[in-house]
Design a protein around this motif. Structure first.
Motif, mmCIF file in Angstrom:
data_model
loop_
_atom_site.group_PDB
_atom_site.id
_atom_site.type_symbol
_atom_site.label_atom_id
_atom_site.label_comp_id
_atom_site.label_asym_id
_atom_site.label_seq_id
_atom_site.Cartn_x
_atom_site.Cartn_y
_atom_site.Cartn_z
ATOM 1 N N VAL A 1 0.867 -1.191 0.000
ATOM 2 C CA VAL A 1 0.000 0.000 0.000
ATOM 3 C C VAL A 1 0.899 1.235 0.000
ATOM 4 O O VAL A 1 2.104 1.129 0.241
ATOM 5 C CB VAL A 1 -0.919 -0.001 1.251
ATOM 6 C CG1 VAL A 1 -1.903 -1.154 1.199
ATOM 7 C CG2 VAL A 1 -0.093 -0.042 2.532
ATOM 8 N N PRO A 2 0.351 2.439 -0.273
ATOM 9 C CA PRO A 2 1.187 3.644 -0.257
ATOM 10 C C PRO A 2 1.823 3.868 1.114
ATOM 11 O O PRO A 2 1.187 3.623 2.145
ATOM 12 C CB PRO A 2 0.195 4.776 -0.584
ATOM 13 C CG PRO A 2 -0.962 4.112 -1.239
ATOM 14 C CD PRO A 2 -1.043 2.728 -0.685
ATOM 15 N N VAL A 3 3.083 4.310 1.120
ATOM 16 C CA VAL A 3 3.766 4.707 2.349
ATOM 17 C C VAL A 3 4.025 6.207 2.272
ATOM 18 O O VAL A 3 4.714 6.675 1.363
ATOM 19 C CB VAL A 3 5.099 3.950 2.544
ATOM 20 C CG1 VAL A 3 5.776 4.400 3.851
ATOM 21 C CG2 VAL A 3 4.876 2.444 2.555
ATOM 22 N N LEU A 4 3.430 6.968 3.184
ATOM 23 C CA LEU A 4 3.651 8.411 3.253
ATOM 24 C C LEU A 4 4.636 8.679 4.381
ATOM 25 O O LEU A 4 4.459 8.178 5.493
ATOM 26 C CB LEU A 4 2.351 9.151 3.569
ATOM 27 C CG LEU A 4 1.213 9.056 2.562
ATOM 28 C CD1 LEU A 4 0.016 9.844 3.067
ATOM 29 C CD2 LEU A 4 1.657 9.598 1.217
ATOM 30 N N TYR A 5 5.655 9.477 4.083
ATOM 31 C CA TYR A 5 6.661 9.769 5.098
ATOM 32 C C TYR A 5 6.471 11.159 5.686
ATOM 33 O O TYR A 5 6.148 12.111 4.968
ATOM 34 C CB TYR A 5 8.061 9.646 4.504
ATOM 35 C CG TYR A 5 8.501 8.208 4.334
ATOM 36 C CD1 TYR A 5 8.834 7.446 5.453
ATOM 37 C CD2 TYR A 5 8.572 7.606 3.076
ATOM 38 C CE1 TYR A 5 9.237 6.125 5.322
ATOM 39 C CE2 TYR A 5 8.966 6.288 2.942
ATOM 40 C CZ TYR A 5 9.299 5.552 4.075
ATOM 41 O OH TYR A 5 9.693 4.234 3.950
ATOM 42 N N TYR A 6 6.690 11.269 6.991
ATOM 43 C CA TYR A 6 6.615 12.568 7.668
ATOM 44 C C TYR A 6 7.904 12.777 8.463
ATOM 45 O O TYR A 6 8.589 11.824 8.815
ATOM 46 C CB TYR A 6 5.394 12.631 8.594
ATOM 47 C CG TYR A 6 5.459 11.703 9.788
ATOM 48 C CD1 TYR A 6 6.006 12.122 11.008
ATOM 49 C CD2 TYR A 6 4.976 10.392 9.702
ATOM 50 C CE1 TYR A 6 6.077 11.271 12.094
ATOM 51 C CE2 TYR A 6 5.049 9.530 10.788
ATOM 52 C CZ TYR A 6 5.601 9.978 11.982
ATOM 53 O OH TYR A 6 5.673 9.122 13.054
ATOM 54 N N GLY A 7 8.232 14.042 8.729
ATOM 55 C CA GLY A 7 9.415 14.310 9.542
ATOM 56 C C GLY A 7 9.916 15.727 9.381
ATOM 57 O O GLY A 7 9.282 16.574 8.746
ATOM 58 N N LEU A 8 11.097 15.968 9.956
ATOM 59 C CA LEU A 8 11.710 17.291 9.910
ATOM 60 C C LEU A 8 12.652 17.428 8.716
ATOM 61 O O LEU A 8 13.002 18.534 8.313
ATOM 62 C CB LEU A 8 12.485 17.556 11.212
ATOM 63 C CG LEU A 8 11.646 17.492 12.494
ATOM 64 C CD1 LEU A 8 12.530 17.588 13.732
ATOM 65 C CD2 LEU A 8 10.613 18.612 12.533
ATOM 66 N N ASN A 9 13.081 16.309 8.160
ATOM 67 C CA ASN A 9 14.036 16.343 7.043
ATOM 68 C C ASN A 9 13.354 16.704 5.726
ATOM 69 O O ASN A 9 12.152 16.500 5.545
ATOM 70 C CB ASN A 9 14.751 14.990 6.907
ATOM 71 C CG ASN A 9 15.548 14.630 8.152
ATOM 72 O OD1 ASN A 9 15.883 15.507 8.945
ATOM 73 N ND2 ASN A 9 15.835 13.358 8.332
ATOM 74 N N ASP A 10 14.148 17.215 4.768
ATOM 75 C CA ASP A 10 13.607 17.768 3.519
ATOM 76 C C ASP A 10 12.906 16.760 2.617
ATOM 77 O O ASP A 10 12.036 17.122 1.844
ATOM 78 C CB ASP A 10 14.743 18.419 2.701
ATOM 79 C CG ASP A 10 15.213 19.714 3.347
ATOM 80 O OD1 ASP A 10 14.458 20.266 4.163
ATOM 81 O OD2 ASP A 10 16.331 20.153 3.040
#
Length: 432
Positions: A216-225
């Motif tokens: 399934v789709p993997v969405l990434y979150y975080g502080l990096n660009d």
């Protein structure tokens, strides 16, 4: 009508599950040890009956939900088997129950409880939402659209779940009594990822989660660009944190949270990402983020005299570091005093140097004796081994707890996953 009888109803997952079923008009009761546990508050508020363990508690019209801590030889489970009463393990029952809703499993080595609490609070501002938090809190809402559950990796219990969504906060080596190393932990998360039905929201700042494979789709979150959801312009103050969110490098909106530390920015970002994916109204997300009051035993504060007392479940070096840094952000002008009770000999031995490094971020460190587990062997390890690695640290017990009075105007951080609360309660008694 079936009666659900919970064996071990005061467990951190069992208690909220009993509360959820009760709220949804199922008949619920249970049994446990007599000792008072913080998880029984929600049961008492709902007047859910619970008893001392006794094989006579089991009746032919029951369905038994069994806590993972209890072997099949336990007197009540043995009685259920003899009566031919169905016995379902907690995580199996929960895995089946989740299928009735759009389910979100929140997992990770750290931050599960706080993120589950935050997502539940935000989601229920938009739609009927049921939730199970590992701090003993649960709420069932009939006709729920969403079911949000804290999913624990220990002994791979979360592999009983096939959620629509998973939020994965981080992968770190913990539970050394079960996992052999961080790769073993990652393998468990990878296995769960293949069971997710709609999408995964994963922290892209975590080097392990960058390698997650899914159908399934993997969405990434975080502080990096390079994250799909990125927090920029993070501004920290003593009353909370503000930040801008960019979705694939396009400005989305600005947010304010009343909590402290980068870990809470990341937790909020995971919630914003999931809500964005599910088309939750932006105004609701913003408002709910600002009114979240936290979960039990996570930076829980009270003021007594000139001191601030904070109770926190931190029991891993990463969590200790985050808790000390949060206290520094909120109280930059006060002395930070750590009162730490290590939890399990295996964890203390495995992370001895890391615990020393994290605790030394405080101005003064007091150490309580190690809270061992019935599952482990103490070996030669003692609290003196940790004390030797922390300059100026002191040992403390309940009888000597009034020594903390000398730290006027300080922040006292009571940290641990054992019975550290008894030290805080003993200290409060000496003041009052």
């Amino acid at each position: 009508m079936t009666v659900y009888h919970f064996v071990g109803i005061k467990g951190t997952g069992m208690s909220p599950l009993a509360q959820i079923l009760h709220d949804m008009n199922y008949e619920v009761q249970g049994s446990d040890i007599d000792k008072r546990l913080f998880t029984q508050q929600g049961l008492e508020e709902r007047r859910i009956p619970f008893f001392s363990f006794n094989k006579e508690n089991i009746k032919p019209d029951h369905t038994v939900i069994a806590g993972n801590a209890f072997p099949d030889t336990h007197e009540e489970l043995d009685a259920a088997n003899k009566l031919g009463v169905p016995v379902i393990r907690y995580h199996r029952f929960l895995g089946d129950f989740m299928q009735k809703f759009t389910s979100v499993a929140i997992t990770g080595s750290h931050g599960k409880t706080s993120t589950t609490g935050l997502l539940s609070h935000v989601m229920r501002g938009a739609h009927p939402t049921s939730f199970l938090i590992g701090d003993g809190t649960g709420k069932g809402v009939e006709n729920s659209r969403y079911f949000i559950v804290e999913a624990c990796e220990y002994r791979r219990h979360f592999l009983s779940y096939y959620p629509d969504y998973a939020i994965m906060t981080n992968v770190d080596f913990d539970h050394p009594d079960y996992f052999s190393n961080v790769d073993d932990v990652f393998d468990a998360f990878q296995e769960l990822a293949l069971q997710v039905q709609k999408g995964i929201i994963a922290c892209g700042d975590d080097e392990h989660l960058q390698k997650i494979q899914a159908k399934v789709p993997v969405l990434y979150y975080g502080l990096n660009d390079d994250n799909d959801f990125q927090a920029r312009n993070v501004e920290k103050s003593s009353d909370g944190t503000t930040f801008d969110v960019f979705v694939r490098n396009t400005f989305f909106s600005s947010f304010k949270i009343p909590t402290f530390g980068n870990h809470n920015v990341l937790n909020a970002l995971s919630v914003i990402a999931l809500c964005h994916y599910e088309n939750i109204d932006l105004a609701v997300i913003k408002e709910q983020l600002q009114t979240f009051e936290g979960v039990k035993r996570r930076f829980s504060e009270k003021r007594i005299g000139t001191q601030v007392l904070i109770d926190d479940y931190a029991h891993h070096p990463t969590e200790v570091k985050a808790t000390v840094e949060s206290a520094r952000q909120k109280y930059p002008d006060r002395e930070i005093v750590a009162v730490f009770q290590p939890h399990t000999y295996t964890r203390t031995q495995t992370f001895l140097d890391e615990f020393a490094t994290s605790l030394q971020l405080a101005d003064q460190v007091y150490l309580c004796d190690i809270f061992g587990s019935a599952r482990e062997n103490q070996g030669k390890l003692s609290i003196f081994d940790l004390q030797a690695k922390i300059d100026g640290s002191m040992l403390i017990n309940e009888k000597e707890i009034e020594r903390l009075k000398r730290h006027e105007n300080s922040v006292l951080l009571f940290m641990g996953a054992g019975d550290i609360q008894k030290f805080e309660e003993a200290y409060e008694k000496t003041i009052k």
